[in-house]
Design an enzyme around this catalytic site. Structure first.
Site: not given
Length: 278
Positions: A46, A156
């Protein structure tokens, strides 16, 4: 067993040499200038980027180069972009576009300027008392409810995936999220429909369990051990009866929750009990 260990070692070495982050200053898709790497996950890298067209910061997620030839991993990456496209909530990322070049895969989303709970707890040493922990859960439950009503299951929910800015929660990282696919009852057997319903319940309860773990993390931020011996949380933490009940059901110790309205009722009862103390 030895062969499995060798294969894992080879894979890690391969990833070390292949999954090299893109250099700062690189412009992606003729538009997004890489400013820094802000995170790495099991299958993605990211970046914080500057949108040269809007002059605003954006987040660009790249599928790890080592996984770009794996159909399953590419499919998971595409599933994440598909899930993000269905979201329209101010406390979740907005996806702008997805693109690829030379078989590298990317998507672009909004940048949320906030620290995740993991950083705030372990690096900034932020603590949450019981009432504050329940209030955090209340905000998070609203976000999970929004997702479940859209047949999306995050799968998650962890403190690194929750941002906190000015006491407002933001939920990120939908890499492992699942979305219910419509099933035609006329083309499905009763057995397959039953299995589908069981699977949805399991996904719901996985999110509920994760909520319980997050609440436990928050509650432990104010705990200081007086003994070297580790004890169960039920003995280490001094909590209201309602909070204990909430945790036990979220974690599956007592009868698990079947729907969010049940969690919400117990949560508000626990909050009401704490508010009477103030």
């Amino acid at each position: 067993m030895r062969n499995i260990f060798i294969l894992r070692s080879i894979r890690k070495i391969y990833q070390f040499f292949v999954d090299i982050p893109i250099k700062e200053g690189t412009v992606l898709n003729d538009r997004y200038e890489v400013l820094s790497v802000i995170g790495t996950g099991s299958y993605g890298i990211v970046y914080l980027c500057k949108d040269l067209k809007s002059q605003e910061n954006r987040v660009v997620k790249q599928l790890r180069p080592s996984k770009r030839y794996n159909k399953r991993e590419v499919g998971l990456f595409e599933r994440e972009t598909s899930v993000l496209r269905t979201l329209n909530h101010k406390n979740m990322p907005i996806i702008y576009e997805a693109f690829s070049y030379d078989e590298y895969f990317f998507y672009v989303m909004s940048f949320i300027d906030g620290d995740n709970l993991e950083h705030q707890i372990f690096f900034s040493k932020k603590t949450f008392n019981e009432k504050e922990s329940l209030q955090i859960l209340e905000q998070l439950l609203e976000l999970v409810d929004y997702l479940h009503k859209k047949d999306i299951y995050h799968q998650d929910l962890r403190i690194p995936n929750i941002l906190l800015k000015d006491n407002e929660l933001f939920l990120i990282d939908f890499g492992l999220s699942r979305q219910k696919v419509s099933v035609d009852p006329l083309q499905s057997t009763s057995s397959s429909l039953h299995n589908k319903q069981e699977s949805i319940l399991e996904m719901k309860q996985q999110d509920y369990y994760d909520l319980g773990e997050i609440l436990l993390y928050l509650l432990y931020t104010t705990y200081f051990s007086k003994s070297k011996k580790a004890l169960p949380w039920t003995e280490e933490l001094s909590l209201e009866k309602g909070t204990v009940n909430l945790l036990k059901r979220l974690l599956g110790i007592n009868e698990p929750y079947l729907k969010i309205s049940e969690i919400s009722a117990d949560l508000h009862a626990a909050l009401k009990a704490k508010e009477k103390e103030y």
